[in-house]
Design a protein around this motif. Structure first.
Motif, PDB file in Angstrom:
ATOM      1  N   SER A   1      -3.982  35.342  -3.793  1.00 42.16           N
ATOM      2  CA  SER A   1      -4.749  36.089  -4.643  1.00 42.16           C
ATOM      3  C   SER A   1      -5.569  35.387  -5.715  1.00 42.16           C
ATOM      4  O   SER A   1      -5.216  34.447  -6.088  1.00 42.16           O
ATOM      5  CB  SER A   1      -3.764  37.260  -5.056  1.00 42.16           C
ATOM      6  N   LYS A   2      -6.250  36.363  -6.469  1.00 42.10           N
ATOM      7  CA  LYS A   2      -6.973  35.852  -7.684  1.00 42.10           C
ATOM      8  C   LYS A   2      -7.763  34.594  -7.550  1.00 42.10           C
ATOM      9  O   LYS A   2      -7.869  33.795  -8.087  1.00 42.10           O
ATOM     10  CB  LYS A   2      -5.849  35.613  -8.841  1.00 42.10           C
ATOM     11  N   LEU A   3      -8.586  34.832  -6.448  1.00 41.84           N
ATOM     12  CA  LEU A   3      -9.416  33.720  -6.097  1.00 41.84           C
ATOM     13  C   LEU A   3     -10.838  34.018  -6.569  1.00 41.84           C
ATOM     14  O   LEU A   3     -11.979  33.309  -6.298  1.00 41.84           O
ATOM     15  CB  LEU A   3      -9.601  33.346  -4.555  1.00 41.84           C
ATOM     16  N   GLU A   4     -11.200  35.139  -7.083  1.00 40.50           N
ATOM     17  CA  GLU A   4     -12.609  35.424  -7.531  1.00 40.50           C
ATOM     18  C   GLU A   4     -13.280  34.169  -8.355  1.00 40.50           C
ATOM     19  O   GLU A   4     -14.263  34.214  -8.340  1.00 40.50           O
ATOM     20  CB  GLU A   4     -12.496  36.823  -8.207  1.00 40.50           C
ATOM     21  N   HIS A   5     -12.418  33.559  -9.118  1.00 37.14           N
ATOM     22  CA  HIS A   5     -13.434  32.522  -9.959  1.00 37.14           C
ATOM     23  C   HIS A   5     -13.756  31.476  -8.851  1.00 37.14           C
ATOM     24  O   HIS A   5     -14.609  30.667  -9.381  1.00 37.14           O
ATOM     25  CB  HIS A   5     -12.311  31.956 -10.944  1.00 37.14           C
ATOM     26  N   ILE A   6     -13.272  31.162  -7.931  1.00 40.66           N
ATOM     27  CA  ILE A   6     -13.798  30.008  -7.271  1.00 40.66           C
ATOM     28  C   ILE A   6     -15.092  30.236  -6.830  1.00 40.66           C
ATOM     29  O   ILE A   6     -15.988  29.389  -6.928  1.00 40.66           O
ATOM     30  CB  ILE A   6     -12.572  29.571  -6.170  1.00 40.66           C
ATOM     31  N   PRO A   7     -15.442  31.512  -6.184  1.00 44.03           N
ATOM     32  CA  PRO A   7     -16.753  31.731  -5.730  1.00 44.03           C
ATOM     33  C   PRO A   7     -17.835  31.654  -7.015  1.00 44.03           C
ATOM     34  O   PRO A   7     -18.695  31.343  -7.004  1.00 44.03           O
ATOM     35  CB  PRO A   7     -16.657  33.094  -5.134  1.00 44.03           C
ATOM     36  N   GLN A   8     -17.100  32.122  -8.110  1.00 47.42           N
ATOM     37  CA  GLN A   8     -18.023  32.112  -9.411  1.00 47.42           C
ATOM     38  C   GLN A   8     -18.356  30.723  -9.607  1.00 47.42           C
ATOM     39  O   GLN A   8     -19.506  30.366 -10.024  1.00 47.42           O
ATOM     40  CB  GLN A   8     -17.009  32.546 -10.500  1.00 47.42           C
ATOM     41  N   MET A   9     -17.422  29.755  -9.667  1.00 47.33           N
ATOM     42  CA  MET A   9     -17.530  28.243  -9.805  1.00 47.33           C
ATOM     43  C   MET A   9     -18.695  27.914  -8.943  1.00 47.33           C
ATOM     44  O   MET A   9     -19.413  27.179  -9.426  1.00 47.33           O
ATOM     45  CB  MET A   9     -16.312  27.743  -9.847  1.00 47.33           C
TER      46      MET A   9
END
Lengths: 228, 249
Positions: free
Chosen positions: A116-124
């Motif tokens: 969970s909490k992977l939204e930052h990876i696509p953002q990167m």
């Protein structure tokens, strides 16, 4: 054909191939993250195939640049332009490898439940794709401001890297059984952060091509040693 | 240390101004290259450094030409100046005499008659010019029997025989093949340990290979002068960039 006309035409060939290499890299990063998020193993395999094209383009550009150096003996701005292209393709090729490494983890992680909490990876990924695009555009358009902006964009990537790392540490503490998968995500996090660094390197070579001074050299002179 | 210091130099051939407000320092034990399109004044300036222009009718010079702080256009012995400042030209010009006599000519003119001393000077000069091994067994043969590259190195030996401090070279390799050119360039690199060298060249690669400092001339003016590496990678003046990258000239 005059020396200048031949030189300009050969340099245009380098520009065209650089843009092509950049497009393949953008797709490779996009696809490896999509493959990871959607657990799409077929898409991950496409990234492997595009890496072969990226490697071939690196060799083609390298060959063209070496030929220009040998045949045209460029000096001044011409010399900086060709040597910057030679240095940039090493960073671009490494970015391609890192996309392939991410795709590799996507296949290993395939089928299992996503952390969970992977939204930052696509953002990167979105930021580093834009950075690579900007780096190559800055080179083609001799856009110093755009080249220098990559440093600021990289700060955002570093910030996200720290957030993802903190999330993964918290996750390992809470769910030790997910540690192996979390470590793979940490590797992906690191690869994206490194892609940001490579894009910064590209921006620095663009700056050298335009101004004749590599920004690392300025920092080295100012600090007595280079910034890592 | 500065060998030559030129300031506000202007030169006219009759009404034509060939040099305008030239300012340049030439350092000891360095190779300084003059580059620029034909007719830009580089050969005119190099010839002014040992007053070769004195021989040209209608030539008028103003400004300061200091060699070790002394004005060479002041009250000095021009023969002594030319002993201190030797010159090698574009086309090898050996005298129609033996190899030995070519090299011994200068020292004899300056009064050296002793055979042993002359032998030593000839050998040292030929060694310094990197031609001794090729002609040690044929010193009495005509200098005209040598190849073009050998003749040019003989001319360098002849210039060295009077123990100069400065060596002026006006396109010394433009008439030579790549092998002979390579030998002269290696030689220049060796000679700068003992001499100050000024070279005029049309070959950009040659300037980057052998010189420490480069001056770019255009229409009788020095547009830019700087360390060779810097001038060829990051010239400050757009005219320099345009010339060295082949956009004009």
């Amino acid at each position: 054909m005059s020396i200048r006309v031949r030189y300009e035409s050969e340099l245009k060939g380098v520009f065209d191939n650089l843009v092509l290499m950049c497009r393949h890299i953008e797709s490779a990063i996009e696809n490896c993250i999509k493959a990871l998020m959607e657990q799409d193993i077929e898409l991950a395999k496409e990234v492997y195939e595009s890496d072969i094209i990226i490697d071939r383009l690196e060799r083609d550009i390298e060959h063209s640049c070496l030929k220009i150096l040998m045949m045209e003996h460029p000096v001044a701005g011409d010399f900086r332009e060709v040597s910057a292209a030679l240095k940039m393709i090493t960073d671009l090729e490494r970015i391609g490898d890192q996309a392939k490494d991410i795709a590799d983890f996507a296949t290993q992680l395939g089928g299992g439940k996503a952390v969970s909490k992977l939204e930052h990876i696509p953002q990167m990924a979105t930021i580093v794709i834009q950075m690579v695009k900007d780096g190559v555009q800055a080179y083609i358009n001799r856009d110093l401001e755009l080249a220098r902006s990559l440093d600021t964009a990289d700060d955002k990537v570093d910030e996200l890297f720290c957030i993802v790392m903190a999330d993964l540490i918290a996750l390992i503490k809470k769910y030790p059984e997910d540690a192996e998968r979390a470590i793979m995500y940490m590797m992906i996090n690191k690869y994206l952060e490194r892609i940001g660094d490579h894009a910064v390197n590209i921006g620095e070579w663009v700056e050298y091509a335009i101004t004749g001074v590599h920004p690392k050299k300025i920092r080295k002179t100012a600090n007595g040693k280079g910034k890592k | 240390m500065t060998k030559y210091s030129l300031s506000s130099v202007n030169l006219w051939y009759h009404d034509f101004q060939a040099l305008t407000d030239v300012n340049i320092d030439i350092d000891n034990n360095e190779v300084t290259a003059f580059i620029g399109p034909s007719g830009c004044g580089k050969s005119t300036l190099i010839k002014s450094l040992n007053r070769m222009n004195d021989l040209i009718e209608g030539c008028r010079i103003t400004g300061e030409f200091l060699l070790d702080g002394e004005d060479i256009y002041g009250n000095i012995d021009v023969n002594m100046l030319r002993k201190r400042v030797g010159m090698v030209f574009q086309k090898p010009n050996p005298f129609p005499m033996s190899i030995y006599d070519n090299v011994a000519f200068g020292p004899r003119t300056h009064g050296i008659k002793n055979r042993t001393e002359l032998d030593e000077i000839v050998e040292k000069s030929l060694r310094d010019a990197a031609i001794w091994d090729e002609c040690r067994d044929r010193l009495r043969k005509s200098a005209l029997s040598l190849s073009g590259g050998q003749q040019q190195r003989l001319c360098i030996a002849r210039a060295l025989s009077v123990a100069p401090e400065v060596l002026l070279m006006d396109e010394p390799t433009s008439a030579l093949d790549p092998i002979s050119t390579g030998k002269i360039e290696d030689l220049i690199n060796e000679l700068k340990r003992e001499y100050t060298i000024v070279i005029v060249t049309h070959n950009m690669q040659q300037a980057t290979r052998i010189s420490d400092k480069t001056a770019f001339f255009l229409l009788g003016e020095i547009i830019e002068v700087g360390r060779t590496e810097e001038l060829f990678t990051n010239p400050k003046n757009e005219k320099t960039e345009n010339y060295i990258t082949g956009r004009f000239g």
